[in-house]
Design an enzyme around this catalytic site. Structure first.
Site, PDB file in Angstrom:
ATOM      1  N   ARG A 254     -77.907  22.403  89.923  1.00  0.00           N
ATOM      2  CA  ARG A 254     -76.792  21.790  89.202  1.00  0.00           C
ATOM      3  C   ARG A 254     -75.609  22.759  89.154  1.00  0.00           C
ATOM      4  O   ARG A 254     -75.749  23.921  88.748  1.00  0.00           O
ATOM      5  CB  ARG A 254     -77.231  21.433  87.779  1.00  0.00           C
ATOM      6  CG  ARG A 254     -76.104  20.994  86.834  1.00  0.00           C
ATOM      7  CD  ARG A 254     -75.590  19.602  87.151  1.00  0.00           C
ATOM      8  NE  ARG A 254     -74.524  19.199  86.250  1.00  0.00           N
ATOM      9  CZ  ARG A 254     -74.693  18.525  85.111  1.00  0.00           C
ATOM     10  NH1 ARG A 254     -75.917  18.175  84.736  1.00  0.00           N
ATOM     11  NH2 ARG A 254     -73.663  18.190  84.369  1.00  0.00           N
TER      12      ARG A 254
ATOM     13  N   ASP B  40     -78.965  15.656  86.651  1.00  0.00           N
ATOM     14  CA  ASP B  40     -78.396  15.547  85.313  1.00  0.00           C
ATOM     15  C   ASP B  40     -79.500  15.052  84.379  1.00  0.00           C
ATOM     16  O   ASP B  40     -80.165  14.054  84.683  1.00  0.00           O
ATOM     17  CB  ASP B  40     -77.225  14.563  85.325  1.00  0.00           C
ATOM     18  CG  ASP B  40     -76.487  14.515  83.996  1.00  0.00           C
ATOM     19  OD1 ASP B  40     -76.457  15.550  83.308  1.00  0.00           O
ATOM     20  OD2 ASP B  40     -75.961  13.442  83.642  1.00  0.00           O
TER      21      ASP B  40
ATOM     22  N   ASP C 148     -80.142  14.214  80.240  1.00  0.00           N
ATOM     23  CA  ASP C 148     -79.566  14.075  78.904  1.00  0.00           C
ATOM     24  C   ASP C 148     -80.658  13.705  77.902  1.00  0.00           C
ATOM     25  O   ASP C 148     -81.556  12.912  78.220  1.00  0.00           O
ATOM     26  CB  ASP C 148     -78.502  12.972  78.868  1.00  0.00           C
ATOM     27  CG  ASP C 148     -77.232  13.360  79.606  1.00  0.00           C
ATOM     28  OD1 ASP C 148     -76.865  14.541  79.554  1.00  0.00           O
ATOM     29  OD2 ASP C 148     -76.621  12.472  80.229  1.00  0.00           O
TER      30      ASP C 148
ATOM     31  N   ARG D  14     -73.443  15.437  91.196  1.00  0.00           N
ATOM     32  CA  ARG D  14     -74.375  16.482  90.804  1.00  0.00           C
ATOM     33  C   ARG D  14     -75.771  16.203  91.343  1.00  0.00           C
ATOM     34  O   ARG D  14     -76.175  15.047  91.486  1.00  0.00           O
ATOM     35  CB  ARG D  14     -74.433  16.650  89.287  1.00  0.00           C
ATOM     36  CG  ARG D  14     -74.538  15.348  88.498  1.00  0.00           C
ATOM     37  CD  ARG D  14     -73.837  15.537  87.149  1.00  0.00           C
ATOM     38  NE  ARG D  14     -73.929  14.388  86.265  1.00  0.00           N
ATOM     39  CZ  ARG D  14     -73.047  13.381  86.259  1.00  0.00           C
ATOM     40  NH1 ARG D  14     -72.065  13.351  87.138  1.00  0.00           N
ATOM     41  NH2 ARG D  14     -73.164  12.391  85.389  1.00  0.00           N
TER      42      ARG D  14
END
Length: 270
Positions: free
Chosen positions: A201, A213, A215, A210
């Site tokens: 990343r 990722d 989250d 990217r």
């Protein structure tokens, strides 16, 4: 839930920032409260169905005497992690470490630190739009499962999605992951950042292309608003690529902010 407790376990060991503390044994006093469910153990009168306090004492003693730490904070976390790792029925542990002989020029009875760890169910969103996208998602799931304090419980289907915003160009492959973890939110975030970085990343343009990722969407039913972290994720409600895989693995989870089940939430049309 029930609680198994050990109170005032005294262990002689070498911990402290001073050189002499690393060589001369001092007293360390441990108290542990382990939240578990021992109803079956009581019904069957079976020690294997509960947190064995003899084993608990031995594990704490082994960690205290088998290591040398500068801080009792480190000692407390190492013991708490070990308890959660080695007693699968433990849902929560509070560990108190006292150092009654601390070399402090003051009239005191003891100094101490306390750590509490609790198993939580968390939901993560993972995505990639560069290179071998499926390979990066597979890598994220594997690394999460290998991380201490994290157990992967479910992974949604991998879904193809157009990029969110205007910065990214290539389509994303997205999924959601259900985990069980005793890591505190910021500790979990640190592990996620490590996995992202190890996955190549590059943090440049916001919402840009990217490799990986990850989250945190939900962490139990906690609501967190800090400079470092916001939970639930502040924009998840606007993202089909989060809601659709979440509906697959957590349709009845109730969002602590909107107070609705995931299956009843829909992102606005873009």
């Amino acid at each position: 839930m029930n609680v198994v407790s050990v109170k005032k376990l005294t262990v002689k060991a070498c911990h402290g920032v001073n050189d002499f503390e690393k060589k001369e044994e001092q007293r360390f006093v441990f108290s542990a409260d382990v939240v578990t469910d021992f109803r079956l153990a009581a019904a069957e009168d079976d020690v294997t169905q509960t947190v064995n306090y003899s084993t608990l004492c031995k594990r704490i003693t082994a960690i205290a005497q088998g290591n040398t730490f500068n801080l009792i904070e480190t000692l407390a976390y190492r013991c708490a992690y070990d308890i959660m790792d080695n007693f699968p029925s433990a849902q929560e542990v509070t560990l108190l470490v006292e150092k009654p002989d601390a070399p402090v020029k003051a009239d005191f009875k003891s100094v101490s630190v306390s750590v509490t760890l609790k198993r939580q169910t968390a939901y993560l969103s993972i995505g990639s739009n560069l290179g071998n996208r499926k390979g990066y998602l597979d890598y994220a799931v594997k690394e999460l499962s290998l991380t201490r304090g994290i157990q992967v419980k479910a992974v949604s289907s991998y879904l193809e999605n157009a990029p969110y915003g205007t910065a990214a160009k290539g389509n994303f492959l997205n999924a959601c992951v259900k985990i069980e973890t005793y890591l505190e939110p910021l500790a979990l975030l640190a592990e996620i950042n490590r996995i992202e970085n190890d996955g190549g990343r590059v943090r440049g343009v916001k919402w840009g292309d990217r490799t990986l990722d990850i989250d945190i969407i939900f962490y139990g039913r906690e609501v967190i608003n800090s400079d470092a972290l916001t939970i639930p994720h502040p924009d998840y409600i606007n993202r089909d690529f989060v809601l659709e895989p979440l509906k697959e693995i957590a349709p009845d989870f109730v969002c602590p902010v909107y107070l609705k089940r995931i299956k009843d939430l829909n992102a606005p049309k873009r």
